[in-house]
Scaffold this motif. Structure first.
Motif, mmCIF file in Angstrom:
data_model
loop_
_atom_site.group_PDB
_atom_site.id
_atom_site.type_symbol
_atom_site.label_atom_id
_atom_site.label_comp_id
_atom_site.label_asym_id
_atom_site.label_seq_id
_atom_site.Cartn_x
_atom_site.Cartn_y
_atom_site.Cartn_z
ATOM 1 N N CYS A 258 -24.303 -45.917 -44.146
ATOM 2 C CA CYS A 258 -25.382 -45.066 -43.675
ATOM 3 C C CYS A 258 -24.873 -44.261 -42.485
ATOM 4 N N VAL A 269 -31.971 -42.937 -39.333
ATOM 5 C CA VAL A 269 -30.942 -43.498 -40.198
ATOM 6 C C VAL A 269 -31.020 -42.761 -41.526
ATOM 7 N N SER A 271 -29.193 -42.143 -45.525
ATOM 8 C CA SER A 271 -28.417 -42.787 -46.584
ATOM 9 C C SER A 271 -27.636 -41.726 -47.349
ATOM 10 N N THR A 278 -29.034 -49.914 -47.897
ATOM 11 C CA THR A 278 -29.273 -50.166 -46.486
ATOM 12 C C THR A 278 -30.776 -50.289 -46.302
ATOM 13 N N VAL A 280 -34.217 -51.279 -43.544
ATOM 14 C CA VAL A 280 -34.713 -51.312 -42.167
ATOM 15 C C VAL A 280 -35.822 -52.349 -42.090
ATOM 16 N N GLU A 288 -38.866 -55.559 -45.548
ATOM 17 C CA GLU A 288 -37.725 -54.653 -45.445
ATOM 18 C C GLU A 288 -38.042 -53.349 -46.159
ATOM 19 N N VAL A 291 -33.736 -47.530 -47.027
ATOM 20 C CA VAL A 291 -33.482 -46.160 -46.626
ATOM 21 C C VAL A 291 -33.346 -45.313 -47.887
ATOM 22 N N LEU A 299 -36.066 -44.258 -36.360
ATOM 23 C CA LEU A 299 -35.913 -45.586 -35.777
ATOM 24 C C LEU A 299 -36.729 -45.703 -34.502
ATOM 25 N N ASP A 303 -36.186 -51.920 -34.068
ATOM 26 C CA ASP A 303 -35.919 -51.894 -35.506
ATOM 27 C C ASP A 303 -34.505 -52.399 -35.790
ATOM 28 N N LEU A 305 -31.305 -52.534 -38.695
ATOM 29 C CA LEU A 305 -30.675 -52.120 -39.948
ATOM 30 C C LEU A 305 -30.044 -53.335 -40.586
#
Length: 334
Positions: A258, A269, A271, A278, A280, A288, A291, A299, A303, A305
């Motif tokens: 990412c 963030v 992708s 990935t 968050v 979850e 992305v 973000l 938070d 990742l």
């Protein structure tokens, strides 16, 4: 109290081997904890710490690395620093700031461990002002609830208006009926421990699923200086990513996963197209959020990742965990 309800920087200091609670403390930069010298043992001693608001954060060992030999209890030099063996998951450095003026909103609070309350209680009040000795005076606003007492020493003093920690509790008036306390302000703490604050207000805590110690990655830029960080192994054709995910024995993320982008005080963030997964995990949530491909998520401070990692002998995938921290409060958790 808002953010002060469950502060992830609040520490409880215990004596070894008895486990008796000595007082409080505050997590600061690079895995160190600041507390009062009269709470700590001499330099070189090992003490036991825990984080009362975190799960599985008990029985942690910490080495006393700074303490005056003969500190005046409750004085401006009543400062000690302990270094943790490791920082537990979920912990965060306190958002220290200097309070040059207290302003119209003077609400404050501290979480301590007075006699009969080993699990801790809150003492809420208001700031009064600086003293001639260089301390910050505060008092309980009402004749109800707990007042600061023995057992609060070393605990962070939270300023509700600034939404920051402005010092540590060092002393209380012992007279019957008095509800006044005194804190060593951040300026006084910095004189003893310049490493009190992190190297940059916006950063990542990178936690390795294979057992390596957590590390800090400052995120520079933002504002009008656009900054981008590739995360993983290869990024944009370079040999290595800006934030390389590898540990020893060789565990390496084989691709870039990412990209973190800072623009005008906000961080996102992103992708890559057809890139690896990935996720968050939003602060305060257990679920979850993936992305999106060719998309981005904003973000907020706290938070995390989550980047999958294959761990032998473990059921299900593990995760690299990158916690985003923004002490400038440019991003609100709302």
């Amino acid at each position: 109290m808002s953010l002060g309800v469950r502060p992830p920087w609040q520490v409880r200091v215990r004596a070894r081997p008895s486990g008796r609670v000595r007082g409080g403390g505050a997590l600061c930069a690079n895995g160190t904890v600041v507390t009062c010298a009269h709470v700590a043992d001499p330099v070189g001693s090992v003490m036991t710490l825990d984080f009362p608001f975190l799960q599985r954060a008990e029985g942690l060992r910490a080495l006393v690395v700074h303490r005056p030999e003969e500190p005046e209890v409750g004085g401006p030099d009543d400062v000690a620093v302990l270094r943790l063996d490791h920082v537990p998951q979920g912990a965060a450095a306190a958002p220290f700031t200097e309070a040059d003026g207290f302003g119209p909103r003077r609400e404050c609070g501290a979480y301590g461990f007075p006699a009969g309350h080993p699990d801790g209680v809150w003492a809420l009040g208001r700031l009064v002002g600086p003293t001639g000795a260089g301390l910050t005076q505060f008092e309980s606003a009402d004749l109800v609830g707990h007042a600061a007492a023995r057992g609060f020493s070393g605990s962070p003093l939270w300023h509700e208006g600034l939404r920051a920690v402005i010092g540590i509790v060092a002393a209380v008036d012992a007279g019957a009926g008095l509800r006044t306390g005194y804190a060593i302000p951040v300026a006084g703490l910095l004189e003893h421990w310049p490493e009190l604050v992190e190297p940059h207000p916006v950063r990542l805590w990178v936690r390795d699923p294979y057992g390596a110690p957590p590390r800090i990655v400052p995120l520079l830029g933002g504002g009008r200086d656009r900054a981008a960080y590739w995360v993983g192994r290869n990024g944009g054709g370079a040999d290595h990513a800006d934030i390389l995910l590898e540990s020893r024995p060789p565990h390496v993320v084989s691709r870039w996963h990412c990209r973190l982008v800072g623009e005008f005080g906000q961080w996102f963030v992103e992708s890559p197209v057809d890139g690896p997964r990935t996720f968050v995990r939003r602060v305060g949530h257990t679920g979850e959020e993936r992305v999106p491909e060719q998309g981005k998520l904003r973000l907020r401070s706290g938070d995390r990742l989550l980047i999958p990692a294959v761990i032998r002998g473990q059921e299900g995938p593990g995760h690299w965990e990158l916690e985003f921290v923004d002490d400038r409060r440019t991003l609100r958790n709302s």
